[in-house]
Design an enzyme around this catalytic site. Structure first.
Site, PDB file in Angstrom:
ATOM      1  N   SER A  42       0.825  -1.208   0.000  1.00 30.09           N
ATOM      2  CA  SER A  42       0.000   0.000   0.000  1.00 30.09           C
ATOM      3  C   SER A  42       0.860   1.258   0.000  1.00 30.09           C
ATOM      4  O   SER A  42       2.027   1.221   0.366  1.00 30.09           O
ATOM      5  CB  SER A  42      -0.879   0.011   1.251  1.00 30.09           C
ATOM      6  OG  SER A  42      -0.058  -0.131   2.394  1.00 30.09           O
ATOM      7  N   ASP A 158      -0.948  -7.248  17.625  1.00 28.86           N
ATOM      8  CA  ASP A 158       0.292  -6.687  17.099  1.00 28.86           C
ATOM      9  C   ASP A 158       0.485  -5.262  17.624  1.00 28.86           C
ATOM     10  O   ASP A 158       0.935  -4.372  16.905  1.00 28.86           O
ATOM     11  CB  ASP A 158       0.243  -6.691  15.565  1.00 28.86           C
ATOM     12  CG  ASP A 158       1.629  -6.501  14.947  1.00 28.86           C
ATOM     13  OD1 ASP A 158       2.622  -6.659  15.674  1.00 28.86           O
ATOM     14  OD2 ASP A 158       1.701  -6.172  13.751  1.00 28.86           O
TER      15      ASP A 158
HETATM   16  P1  ATP Z   1       3.166  -2.896   6.285  1.00 29.87           P
HETATM   17  O1  ATP Z   1       2.026  -2.829   5.334  1.00 29.87           O
HETATM   18  O2  ATP Z   1       4.442  -3.277   5.639  1.00 29.87           O
HETATM   19  O3  ATP Z   1       2.857  -3.609   7.558  1.00 29.87           O
HETATM   20  P2  ATP Z   1       2.581  -0.376   7.372  1.00 29.87           P
HETATM   21  O4  ATP Z   1       1.553  -0.989   8.264  1.00 29.87           O
HETATM   22  O5  ATP Z   1       3.453   0.681   7.974  1.00 29.87           O
HETATM   23  O6  ATP Z   1       3.532  -1.446   6.729  1.00 29.87           O
HETATM   24  P3  ATP Z   1       0.726   1.218   5.899  1.00 29.87           P
HETATM   25  O7  ATP Z   1      -0.379   0.999   6.865  1.00 29.87           O
HETATM   26  O8  ATP Z   1       0.421   1.177   4.451  1.00 29.87           O
HETATM   27  O9  ATP Z   1       1.881   0.181   6.062  1.00 29.87           O
HETATM   28  O10 ATP Z   1       1.410   2.591   6.246  1.00 29.87           O
HETATM   29  C1  ATP Z   1       2.532   3.062   5.562  1.00 29.87           C
HETATM   30  C2  ATP Z   1       3.054   4.302   6.273  1.00 29.87           C
HETATM   31  O11 ATP Z   1       2.110   5.362   6.106  1.00 29.87           O
HETATM   32  C3  ATP Z   1       3.186   4.139   7.778  1.00 29.87           C
HETATM   33  O12 ATP Z   1       4.460   3.692   8.135  1.00 29.87           O
HETATM   34  C4  ATP Z   1       2.924   5.532   8.310  1.00 29.87           C
HETATM   35  O13 ATP Z   1       4.155   6.245   8.303  1.00 29.87           O
HETATM   36  C5  ATP Z   1       2.006   6.140   7.268  1.00 29.87           C
HETATM   37  N1  ATP Z   1       0.601   6.107   7.709  1.00 29.87           N
HETATM   38  C6  ATP Z   1      -0.218   5.028   7.726  1.00 29.87           C
HETATM   39  N2  ATP Z   1      -1.439   5.355   8.166  1.00 29.87           N
HETATM   40  C7  ATP Z   1      -1.387   6.678   8.450  1.00 29.87           C
HETATM   41  C8  ATP Z   1      -2.350   7.625   8.950  1.00 29.87           C
HETATM   42  N3  ATP Z   1      -3.597   7.261   9.250  1.00 29.87           N
HETATM   43  N4  ATP Z   1      -1.946   8.903   9.123  1.00 29.87           N
HETATM   44  C9  ATP Z   1      -0.676   9.272   8.826  1.00 29.87           C
HETATM   45  N5  ATP Z   1       0.267   8.436   8.344  1.00 29.87           N
HETATM   46  C10 ATP Z   1      -0.074   7.155   8.161  1.00 29.87           C
END
Ligand code: ATP
Length: 500
Positions: A42, A158
């Site tokens: 994503s 988690d």
């Molecule tokens: P993975 O999918 O590999 O477990 P992840 O959970 O960090 O990684 P995402 O949920 O896609 O992946 O988030 C990617 C990044 O985007 C995060 O590391 C964070 O820095 C930022 N992010 C995610 N959600 C938010 C949000 N609601 N507001 C601000 N930044 C966000």
């Protein structure tokens, strides 16, 4: 067309929809302003809804990859849990809210609360430790959130500082429910699949340090599994370190299984008692495990003596003077929607702007926004002198042996194929050097050796490798600036080992 693509186009999430959605949103309802980060499948964007001018984080998930890697269950789980936790209950405020979902042939879109102040993990790494009053405050918010999750029959599984974000007023927003369990529903991450689940988590986020022994061993999980993580997080907020630390994932697992951890001498006594009662190998024996919906026995613990559970008051961190909302402008020429053109432009913007993970204390970013093509190494003697002087205020200055820091930031350094990763502060300097430091213990862990044959390889916007003659370094910039790192390292290599 192969079957994967066929599947891709027929993929539909048949799930309960967020309430109050008058009509299905489409990407063109939003201005996509900036990339906030990249996950494994994503990309998360900062957006403004065209009509309401409200800001949201939109997570854009790549369908094809989700299908290929068989991750539909994680996506569905996340959506389902977020929907259950949304709504008007006051405790909903502790969770990232899912406002809308929609999809097109290639992507799924999750419209989420924008967590303006980033991750607890990053903030903690910068502060090193929290004042005990702060710990009490955030532990109390977390406990209220855990109680609400129990009301909604959700076990997170988690929970860790990386999955606890901060909103604009520095209240917690729990996120990442992909591994959660909805009690009473079949657990699709079956026992045999659980190792897979952990491997997935490790390869994504790189830490097993908060995982309870029962999750670790693929046994039945309960609400009590989150209480273990709760204890680990309190320990870390106070000491700046996770309780179970070791050089490899295997050793961490062993330490968890043997309950092998110690408290620093100066650790607050009532907090110590609480943590000891939470980090218990037997899930039923953890403090609060036998409580009803409200974790009364934890609320009544001495650590929370003066906590007003009906009103925790304002968050202790103040963001005066650094509120990004004031700067949130929609460029005149930007059209709403997420076309290929806009995606490319946002990725380019990301590359030319200083990384948000660079915590260059009192040191101006070396590559200025206005000079995207200027090399990090293009510095006059005078500039080097000025920067060396400023650098003296940097807490990481002591590790760089008097060399000028050209770029610094937190990276996950992975070890071995199992993918266990540790957060390290990387310091790219003249010399040339690429030092890495453990931010918890503030000790120098090593250095990636520079040589003519050194090469970088970006796998995506988060993950990159550094190939050296004797070893490959597997690195991840969780905020999505891997390409910026590769570019910086390449520049330093070219500066010292110019190609003919
Ligand atoms: P993975 O999918 O590999 O477990 P992840 O959970 O960090 O990684 P995402 O949920 O896609 O992946 O988030 C990617 C990044 O985007 C995060 O590391 C964070 O820095 C930022 N992010 C995610 N959600 C938010 C949000 N609601 N507001 C601000 N930044 C966000």
């Amino acid at each position: 067309m192969n079957s994967c693509c066929d599947q891709n186009h027929s993929l539909n999430l048949k799930m309960p929809q967020p309430q109050n959605e008058d009509r299905k949103k489409i990407p063109r309802d939003y201005y996509f302003l900036k990339i906030l980060g990249e996950g494994s499948f994503s990309t998360v964007y900062l957006t403004v809804e065209a009509e309401s001018k409200k800001e949201y984080a939109i997570k854009v998930l790549r369908k094809r990859q989700i299908i290929r890697e068989n991750k539909m269950e994680y996506v569905n789980r996340e959506k389902k849990s977020l929907l259950k936790l949304g709504g008007s209950d006051p405790s909903s405020r502790f969770f990232v809210h899912l406002y809308a979902t929609f999809q097109d042939s290639e992507h799924l879109y999750f419209v989420l609360t924008y967590a303006r102040n980033g991750e607890l993990l990053d903030y903690l790494a910068r502060q090193k430790t929290f004042k005990i009053e702060w710990v009490k405050y955030y532990a109390a918010e977390l406990l209220l959130a855990l109680e609400f999750m129990k009301v909604k029959h959700i076990i997170h599984r988690d929970l860790k500082p990386e999955n606890i974000l901060f909103d604009r007023k520095w209240h917690i927003l729990i996120t990442d429910f992909g591994s959660s369990k909805i009690v009473g529903e079949p657990d699709v991450l079956k026992k045999s699949d659980d190792t897979n689940c952990r491997r997935r988590k490790n390869s994504f986020v790189g830490t097993a340090q908060y995982v309870s022994p029962e999750v670790l061993h693929g046994e039945e999980t309960s609400y009590s599994s989150d209480l273990w993580a709760f204890g680990c997080i309190i320990y870390q907020m106070i000491s700046g370190q996770t309780p179970f630390r070791a050089a490899s994932e295997y050793l961490i697992f062993q330490k968890i299984t043997n309950l092998d951890y110690q408290f620093p001498e100066e650790f607050d006594q009532s907090a110590k008692d609480l943590v000891e009662k939470l980090i218990n190998l037997v899930p039923e024996k953890r403090l609060g495990a036998l409580d009803g919906t409200s974790y009364t026995s934890i609320r009544e613990h001495e650590f929370f003596k003066n906590t007003n559970w009906d009103d925790l008051g304002p968050a202790p961190i103040s963001s005066e003077g650094c509120d990004e909302l004031d700067n949130l402008v929609i460029p005149n020429n930007l059209k709403p929607g997420l076309t290929d053109e806009i995606t490319t432009q946002l990725h380019l913007n990301m590359l030319s702007s200083p990384s948000s993970v660079e915590v260059v204390v009192h040191t101006p970013p070396v590559r200025k926004k206005s000079e995207p093509n200027r090399k990090l190494t293009d510095l006059s003697e005078e500039e080097i002198g000025e920067r060396l002087e400023l650098q003296k205020n940097d807490e990481y200055c002591k590790f760089v042996e008097g060399n000028l820091i050209l770029k610094k930031g937190f990276l996950e350094k992975k070890k071995g194929t199992f993918g266990f990763a540790r957060k390290r502060m990387f310091l790219l300097t003249f010399g040339p050097h690429l030092y890495y430091v453990d931010p918890n213990s503030m000790t120098l862990k090593g250095e990636v050796p520079f040589s003519e044959g050194m090469k970088t390889e970006a796998k995506n916007f988060k993950v990159f490798y550094i190939h050296t003659p004797n070893r490959i370094y597997y690195l991840e910039d969780t905020t999505g600036y891997a390409l910026e790192w590769c570019k910086a390292i390449d520049e330093v290599v070219n500066y010292y080992f110019p190609k003919n």
